[in-house]
Design a protein around this motif. Structure first.
Motif, PDB file in Angstrom:
ATOM      1  N   GLY A 204       0.825  -1.210   0.000  1.00 40.76           N
ATOM      2  CA  GLY A 204       0.000   0.000   0.000  1.00 40.76           C
ATOM      3  C   GLY A 204       0.852   1.249   0.000  1.00 40.76           C
ATOM      4  O   GLY A 204       0.582   2.202  -0.736  1.00 40.76           O
ATOM      5  N   ARG A 205       1.917   1.230   0.818  1.00 38.49           N
ATOM      6  CA  ARG A 205       2.800   2.390   0.904  1.00 38.49           C
ATOM      7  C   ARG A 205       3.537   2.621  -0.415  1.00 38.49           C
ATOM      8  O   ARG A 205       3.683   3.770  -0.860  1.00 38.49           O
ATOM      9  N   ALA A 206       3.993   1.562  -1.057  1.00 36.95           N
ATOM     10  CA  ALA A 206       4.721   1.699  -2.331  1.00 36.95           C
ATOM     11  C   ALA A 206       3.840   2.343  -3.393  1.00 36.95           C
ATOM     12  O   ALA A 206       4.290   3.222  -4.145  1.00 36.95           O
ATOM     13  N   MET A 207       2.582   1.927  -3.459  1.00 37.05           N
ATOM     14  CA  MET A 207       1.679   2.488  -4.464  1.00 37.05           C
ATOM     15  C   MET A 207       1.280   3.921  -4.111  1.00 37.05           C
ATOM     16  O   MET A 207       1.205   4.792  -4.984  1.00 37.05           O
ATOM     17  N   PHE A 208       1.049   4.176  -2.839  1.00 38.68           N
ATOM     18  CA  PHE A 208       0.713   5.535  -2.395  1.00 38.68           C
ATOM     19  C   PHE A 208       1.862   6.495  -2.698  1.00 38.68           C
ATOM     20  O   PHE A 208       1.654   7.576  -3.271  1.00 38.68           O
ATOM     21  N   ASP A 209       3.081   6.089  -2.345  1.00 40.60           N
ATOM     22  CA  ASP A 209       4.251   6.961  -2.546  1.00 40.60           C
ATOM     23  C   ASP A 209       4.491   7.235  -4.030  1.00 40.60           C
ATOM     24  O   ASP A 209       4.888   8.346  -4.410  1.00 40.60           O
ATOM     25  N   HIS A 210       4.268   6.230  -4.871  1.00 38.06           N
ATOM     26  CA  HIS A 210       4.471   6.404  -6.316  1.00 38.06           C
ATOM     27  C   HIS A 210       3.541   7.486  -6.862  1.00 38.06           C
ATOM     28  O   HIS A 210       3.970   8.350  -7.647  1.00 38.06           O
ATOM     29  N   VAL A 211       2.273   7.462  -6.450  1.00 39.34           N
ATOM     30  CA  VAL A 211       1.318   8.469  -6.926  1.00 39.34           C
ATOM     31  C   VAL A 211       1.693   9.853  -6.399  1.00 39.34           C
ATOM     32  O   VAL A 211       1.638  10.850  -7.135  1.00 39.34           O
ATOM     33  N   MET A 212       2.087   9.932  -5.130  1.00 37.55           N
ATOM     34  CA  MET A 212       2.438  11.231  -4.560  1.00 37.55           C
ATOM     35  C   MET A 212       3.711  11.796  -5.209  1.00 37.55           C
ATOM     36  O   MET A 212       3.819  13.012  -5.423  1.00 37.55           O
ATOM     37  N   ASP A 213       4.654  10.925  -5.548  1.00 36.79           N
ATOM     38  CA  ASP A 213       5.854  11.378  -6.267  1.00 36.79           C
ATOM     39  C   ASP A 213       5.465  11.906  -7.650  1.00 36.79           C
ATOM     40  O   ASP A 213       6.000  12.916  -8.123  1.00 36.79           O
ATOM     41  N   SER A 214       4.525  11.218  -8.293  1.00 41.20           N
ATOM     42  CA  SER A 214       4.045  11.654  -9.602  1.00 41.20           C
ATOM     43  C   SER A 214       3.347  13.005  -9.484  1.00 41.20           C
ATOM     44  O   SER A 214       3.488  13.872 -10.361  1.00 41.20           O
ATOM     45  N   LYS A 215       2.622  13.205  -8.397  1.00 42.84           N
ATOM     46  CA  LYS A 215       1.968  14.496  -8.164  1.00 42.84           C
ATOM     47  C   LYS A 215       3.004  15.608  -8.044  1.00 42.84           C
ATOM     48  O   LYS A 215       2.853  16.679  -8.658  1.00 42.84           O
ATOM     49  N   GLU A 216       4.076  15.356  -7.274  1.00 39.31           N
ATOM     50  CA  GLU A 216       5.109  16.374  -7.107  1.00 39.31           C
ATOM     51  C   GLU A 216       5.803  16.681  -8.431  1.00 39.31           C
ATOM     52  O   GLU A 216       6.141  17.836  -8.719  1.00 39.31           O
ATOM     53  N   ARG A 217       6.000  15.655  -9.271  1.00 39.49           N
ATOM     54  CA  ARG A 217       6.603  15.887 -10.587  1.00 39.49           C
ATOM     55  C   ARG A 217       5.678  16.741 -11.455  1.00 39.49           C
ATOM     56  O   ARG A 217       6.116  17.595 -12.217  1.00 39.49           O
ATOM     57  N   THR A 218       4.376  16.483 -11.337  1.00 45.05           N
ATOM     58  CA  THR A 218       3.390  17.253 -12.104  1.00 45.05           C
ATOM     59  C   THR A 218       3.423  18.721 -11.707  1.00 45.05           C
ATOM     60  O   THR A 218       3.421  19.616 -12.560  1.00 45.05           O
ATOM     61  N   ILE A 219       3.458  18.981 -10.406  1.00 46.77           N
ATOM     62  CA  ILE A 219       3.510  20.368  -9.913  1.00 46.77           C
ATOM     63  C   ILE A 219       4.787  21.049 -10.392  1.00 46.77           C
ATOM     64  O   ILE A 219       4.762  22.199 -10.874  1.00 46.77           O
ATOM     65  N   ALA A 220       5.925  20.357 -10.276  1.00 47.77           N
ATOM     66  CA  ALA A 220       7.211  20.931 -10.700  1.00 47.77           C
ATOM     67  C   ALA A 220       7.214  21.233 -12.193  1.00 47.77           C
ATOM     68  O   ALA A 220       7.676  22.298 -12.628  1.00 47.77           O
ATOM     69  N   ASN A 221       6.668  20.306 -13.007  1.00 47.82           N
ATOM     70  CA  ASN A 221       6.614  20.521 -14.455  1.00 47.82           C
ATOM     71  C   ASN A 221       5.686  21.686 -14.804  1.00 47.82           C
ATOM     72  O   ASN A 221       5.975  22.459 -15.723  1.00 47.82           O
ATOM     73  N   HIS A 222       4.585  21.793 -14.067  1.00 46.83           N
ATOM     74  CA  HIS A 222       3.649  22.889 -14.319  1.00 46.83           C
ATOM     75  C   HIS A 222       4.325  24.232 -14.037  1.00 46.83           C
ATOM     76  O   HIS A 222       4.189  25.182 -14.827  1.00 46.83           O
ATOM     77  N   LEU A 223       5.039  24.325 -12.920  1.00 47.46           N
ATOM     78  CA  LEU A 223       5.735  25.571 -12.582  1.00 47.46           C
ATOM     79  C   LEU A 223       6.790  25.911 -13.625  1.00 47.46           C
ATOM     80  O   LEU A 223       6.939  27.071 -14.025  1.00 47.46           O
ATOM     81  N   LYS A 224       7.504  24.870 -14.093  1.00 44.93           N
ATOM     82  CA  LYS A 224       8.546  25.075 -15.098  1.00 44.93           C
ATOM     83  C   LYS A 224       7.947  25.621 -16.395  1.00 44.93           C
ATOM     84  O   LYS A 224       8.464  26.558 -17.004  1.00 44.93           O
ATOM     85  N   ARG A 225       6.823  25.005 -16.827  1.00 44.46           N
ATOM     86  CA  ARG A 225       6.172  25.463 -18.058  1.00 44.46           C
ATOM     87  C   ARG A 225       5.613  26.877 -17.903  1.00 44.46           C
ATOM     88  O   ARG A 225       5.716  27.700 -18.809  1.00 44.46           O
ATOM     89  N   SER A 226       5.038  27.163 -16.731  1.00 48.67           N
ATOM     90  CA  SER A 226       4.472  28.494 -16.492  1.00 48.67           C
ATOM     91  C   SER A 226       5.553  29.556 -16.517  1.00 48.67           C
ATOM     92  O   SER A 226       5.365  30.644 -17.089  1.00 48.67           O
ATOM     93  N   GLU A 227       6.708  29.250 -15.908  1.00 47.29           N
ATOM     94  CA  GLU A 227       7.820  30.204 -15.899  1.00 47.29           C
ATOM     95  C   GLU A 227       8.361  30.436 -17.300  1.00 47.29           C
ATOM     96  O   GLU A 227       8.682  31.564 -17.684  1.00 47.29           O
ATOM     97  N   ALA A 228       8.453  29.362 -18.093  1.00 49.21           N
ATOM     98  CA  ALA A 228       8.959  29.480 -19.469  1.00 49.21           C
ATOM     99  C   ALA A 228       8.010  30.329 -20.316  1.00 49.21           C
ATOM    100  O   ALA A 228       8.452  31.160 -21.116  1.00 49.21           O
ATOM    101  N   GLN A 229       6.695  30.127 -20.133  1.00 50.60           N
ATOM    102  CA  GLN A 229       5.715  30.910 -20.892  1.00 50.60           C
ATOM    103  C   GLN A 229       5.752  32.377 -20.486  1.00 50.60           C
ATOM    104  O   GLN A 229       5.645  33.271 -21.335  1.00 50.60           O
TER     105      GLN A 229
END
Length: 239
Positions: A204-229
Motif C-alpha cells: 500500500g505504501r509503495a503504491m501511495f508513494d508512487h502516486v504522490m511522487d508523480s503528483k510532485e513531478r506534475t507540480i514541478a513541471n507545471h511551474l517550469k512550463r508556467s515560468e517558461a511561458q
C-alpha cells in the motif's frame, strides 16, 4: 424496396455507431492528437469518420460527462484543459485508491497475475532503454489499469479509469522528460517487490508513494512550463 429497420434495431445501430465515434474521439484526445483547449468541429469530425453529425453530437455529450471536453454556449466544444488545482485533487484521490489496491493485491494476487505485471515492467524497462517515451506511457497506463482490475472491485475500477482519462495529458507531459523514465520504471519495480512480499502495509505504501511522487513531478513541471511561458511573454513584450 429496402425494408425500414425496426425502431429498436435502428436505435441499437445508432447507439453502436455513437459508441464507436466516442471511442475514436477519446482515443485522439488521450493520444494528444487534439491538444488541451483545442476546438472540436462537429462537421470536420463527421466528415473524417464518414458518419453523420448526429452520432458526433451525441459522442460529444458522452465525452463531456466523462470530463474530457467542455461545451461553451455559442462557441462550441473544446478539449478540457484541466487546471493544476484539479489535477492535484485527482492525484490525492488516486493515491488513496492505489493504496487500497496495493493492500488487496499483497493479500490475494495469484502467481499468474504476478507474472503478468512483472512482464509489463520488463517491457517498460525495455522502452526506457529504447528511449521510447510514448511506448512507456502506454505500458504505464496498462500496468496501473491491470493492478486496479486485479483488485476485483468493479466500482473502484470504473472511477479509477475516469480519473486516469482526465489526468492523461498531465501524465504524458510528466513522462515527456526522458530523464524521468528510469525513475518511474524503478518505482514500478518497487511496487512489484512490495506486492510479491505479501506485506499489505509495504504494498500500500509503495503504491501511495508512487502516486504522490508523480503528483510532485506534475507540480514541478507545471511551474517550469508556467515560468517558461511568462519569460517568453516578457521577451515578446520588450521587442
Amino acid at each position: 424496396m429496402n425494408a425500414v429497420p425496426h425502431p429498436t434495431i435502428a436505435l441499437l445501430q445508432t447507439s453502436s455507431l455513437t459508441s464507436v465515434v466516442q471511442q475514436e474521439i477519446e482515443r485522439a484526445i488521450l493520444q494528444g492528437e487534439y491538444a488541451p483547449g483545442a476546438k472540436l468541429v462537429e462537421a470536420n469530425i463527421a466528415e473524417r469518420l464518414g458518419v453523420s453529425r448526429g452520432p458526433v453530437r451525441e459522442a460529444f455529450r458522452m465525452l463531456e460527462e466523462a470530463g474530457l471536453v467542455r461545451t461553451e454556449k455559442n462557441r462550441g466544444v473544446f478539449v478540457r484543459d484541466i487546471p493544476i488545482e484539479e489535477a492535484v485533487e485527482i492525484f490525492d484521490l488516486r493515491a488513496a485508491m492505489d493504496e487500497l489496491v496495493g493492500r488487496k493485491l499483497a493479500e490475494a494476487i495469484t502467481p499468474a497475475q504476478l507474472k503478468e505485471i512483472k512482464a509489463l515492467v520488463d517491457a517498460m524497462e525495455k522502452a526506457v532503454k529504447a528511449e521510447d517515451a510514448r511506448g512507456y506511457h502506454l505500458l504505464n497506463l496498462k500496468f496501473h489499469d491491470r493492478l486496479v482490475e486485479m483488485a476485483g472491485n468493479s466500482k473502484l475500477t470504473a472511477i479509477y479509469r475516469k480519473l486516469i482519462k482526465e489526468l492523461s495529458l498531465f501524465r504524458r507531459l510528466n513522462l515527456a522528460d526522458g530523464w524521468l523514465l528510469p525513475i518511474s520504471a524503478g518505482e514500478h519495480r518497487q511496487i512489484i517487490k512490495a506486492i510479491a512480499s505479501g506485506d499489505p502495509d509495504a504494498a500500500g505504501r509503495a503504491m501511495f508513494d508512487h502516486v504522490m511522487d508523480s503528483k510532485e513531478r506534475t507540480i514541478a513541471n507545471h511551474l517550469k512550463r508556467s515560468e517558461a511561458q511568462a519569460k517568453k511573454g516578457r521577451r515578446a513584450a520588450s521587442q
